[in-house]
Write an enzyme that holds these catalytic residues in place. Sequence first.
Site, PDB file in Angstrom:
ATOM      1  N   HIS A 132      -1.989  -2.979   1.090  1.00 39.77           N
ATOM      2  CA  HIS A 132      -2.873  -2.147   1.912  1.00 39.77           C
ATOM      3  C   HIS A 132      -4.247  -2.026   1.267  1.00 39.77           C
ATOM      4  O   HIS A 132      -4.366  -2.112   0.057  1.00 39.77           O
ATOM      5  CB  HIS A 132      -2.260  -0.750   2.077  1.00 39.77           C
ATOM      6  CG  HIS A 132      -0.881  -0.766   2.635  1.00 39.77           C
ATOM      7  ND1 HIS A 132       0.238  -0.789   1.838  1.00 39.77           N
ATOM      8  CD2 HIS A 132      -0.441  -0.793   3.909  1.00 39.77           C
ATOM      9  CE1 HIS A 132       1.320  -0.814   2.608  1.00 39.77           C
ATOM     10  NE2 HIS A 132       0.934  -0.821   3.876  1.00 39.77           N
ATOM     11  N   ASP A 186      -2.328  -2.339  -2.750  1.00 41.49           N
ATOM     12  CA  ASP A 186      -1.094  -3.142  -2.833  1.00 41.49           C
ATOM     13  C   ASP A 186      -1.248  -4.188  -1.728  1.00 41.49           C
ATOM     14  O   ASP A 186      -2.109  -5.035  -1.852  1.00 41.49           O
ATOM     15  CB  ASP A 186       0.166  -2.277  -2.744  1.00 41.49           C
ATOM     16  CG  ASP A 186       0.209  -1.393  -1.498  1.00 41.49           C
ATOM     17  OD1 ASP A 186      -0.759  -1.391  -0.720  1.00 41.49           O
ATOM     18  OD2 ASP A 186       1.228  -0.723  -1.287  1.00 41.49           O
ATOM     19  N   SER A 235       1.493   2.255   8.234  1.00 37.21           N
ATOM     20  CA  SER A 235       1.144   2.607   6.849  1.00 37.21           C
ATOM     21  C   SER A 235      -0.353   2.714   6.593  1.00 37.21           C
ATOM     22  O   SER A 235      -0.759   3.329   5.619  1.00 37.21           O
ATOM     23  CB  SER A 235       1.732   1.569   5.895  1.00 37.21           C
ATOM     24  OG  SER A 235       1.359   0.265   6.297  1.00 37.21           O
TER      25      SER A 235
END
Length: 377
Positions: free
Chosen positions: A325, A323, A42
Amino acid sequence: MKTKNNNYLNHSLILTLFLLLSSVKKSEQSKQIPALYVFGDSLVDSGNNHYLPGVDSAANFFPYGIDFGTPTGRYTNGKTVADFLAIYLGLPFSPAYLGLSKSKANRIVTTGINYASAGSGILPDTNNKTVVLDEQIRGFERTVKKILLKGLLSEDAVEKHVSESLFFVSSGVNDHFKRATFRGSRKFASYLIKEFKIRLLKLYSLGARKFLVNNVPPAGCFPSETLHSKPIGKCSEKINKGISFYNKKLPFLLHELQTQLPGFIFVHSDLNKSIMDIRENPNKYGIVEVSKPCCPRNVNGNDTACHPYADFCKNRDTYLFFDVHPTERANQIYAIKCFIDHSICTPRINIRHFFSTTSKYQALNQSYSVSVLNLGY
Ligand SMILES: *[C@@H]1O[C@H](CO)[C@@H](O)[C@H](O)[C@H]1NC(C)=O
Ligand SMILES: *[C@@H]1O[C@H](CO)[C@@H](O)[C@H](O)[C@H]1NC(C)=O
Ligand SMILES: *[C@@H]1O[C@H](CO)[C@@H](O)[C@H](O)[C@H]1NC(C)=O
Ligand SMILES: *[C@@H]1O[C@H](CO)[C@@H](O)[C@H](O)[C@H]1NC(C)=O
């Protein structure tokens, strides 16, 4: 009438000159690195998961992408580290592979493709609902045979292109968690390094030569962990220590491959160090919040997920995490630390070999429109 014609002539002359100059500039750049191929999770997914059926994590909804202009499936408010890398190389953002093959059939792209899938790991058993690294590499194999051969016309040209392209691999953090249970240890690190080596060798066998490889970020400091720690904001030492075994071994693996494989050349990027440095010296970067995520702004109970249309922070540039990340700002700081001040990327001689010596700080800086980064330049 005459003047008009002259003007027309002048304009077309200027246009021709301009096109000529910009094509010269383009070919100069493509001599360096013609394409950026991206693999991993991600941190670098540019929208592949959006095309997976039944995947429980996708980021193709607001407020993801709020500073990109639109949600794209990127797991941040704006650009990822792969996007900043593309800017730095003077290349377009590498498009999501699944987007190319599903909705724009047979589109020929020769400036790089992104195969990364959020939630994926190096090991196939880490999360088989994602595009695991083996499958990402198979995607690249299909790219070589179909897209690249169509675009570059001969096998020799494809081989040359692949050997000059940059392969960015950012994976390994998800492997440390299997069904939410942490499994990092010295023994696991040895196993994971061995498995990673097999995948790097596979890419090498397909013609890849230039590698940029991230180590694993300090997952013990992710908001999902620090929001529940005591005191709140404290990193999980158990998790960080478990990950550090892998991070210590990774540079040795890359050196070993460079010694053994003709033409193999790497840059190792210390993603852990970049995030830890921002955590420990936030003021240096204009960051204020290093534990709480920007989205959701208020965490209810244990749900740290950024849901569609969730409330989010206003000053995203002052947050380390969007978030779980990093924010676009944290990703930009990473890029500058790697390519400009070389404080997280080694060996320096390979960075020089990969990238032209002209400073592209301007490009990285300008790609970010909001405000000035105070890094002391
Ligand atoms: C995916 O993983 C689950 C859980 O480990 C397993 O039960 C299932 O058989 C796997 N599916 C495939 C297609 O490998
Ligand atoms: C991350 O970096 C810090 C400081 O550079 C180091 O002490 C720590 O062991 C590293 N952690 C991991 C998970 O690699
Ligand atoms: C929330 O997470 C903490 C730490 O992981 C755990 O101890 C607690 O039971 C969780 N609470 C709920 C309601 O799930
Ligand atoms: C970086 O960008 C800001 C705002 O766009 C600009 O004011 C500043 O001069 C730039 N710095 C450098 C070194 O280019």
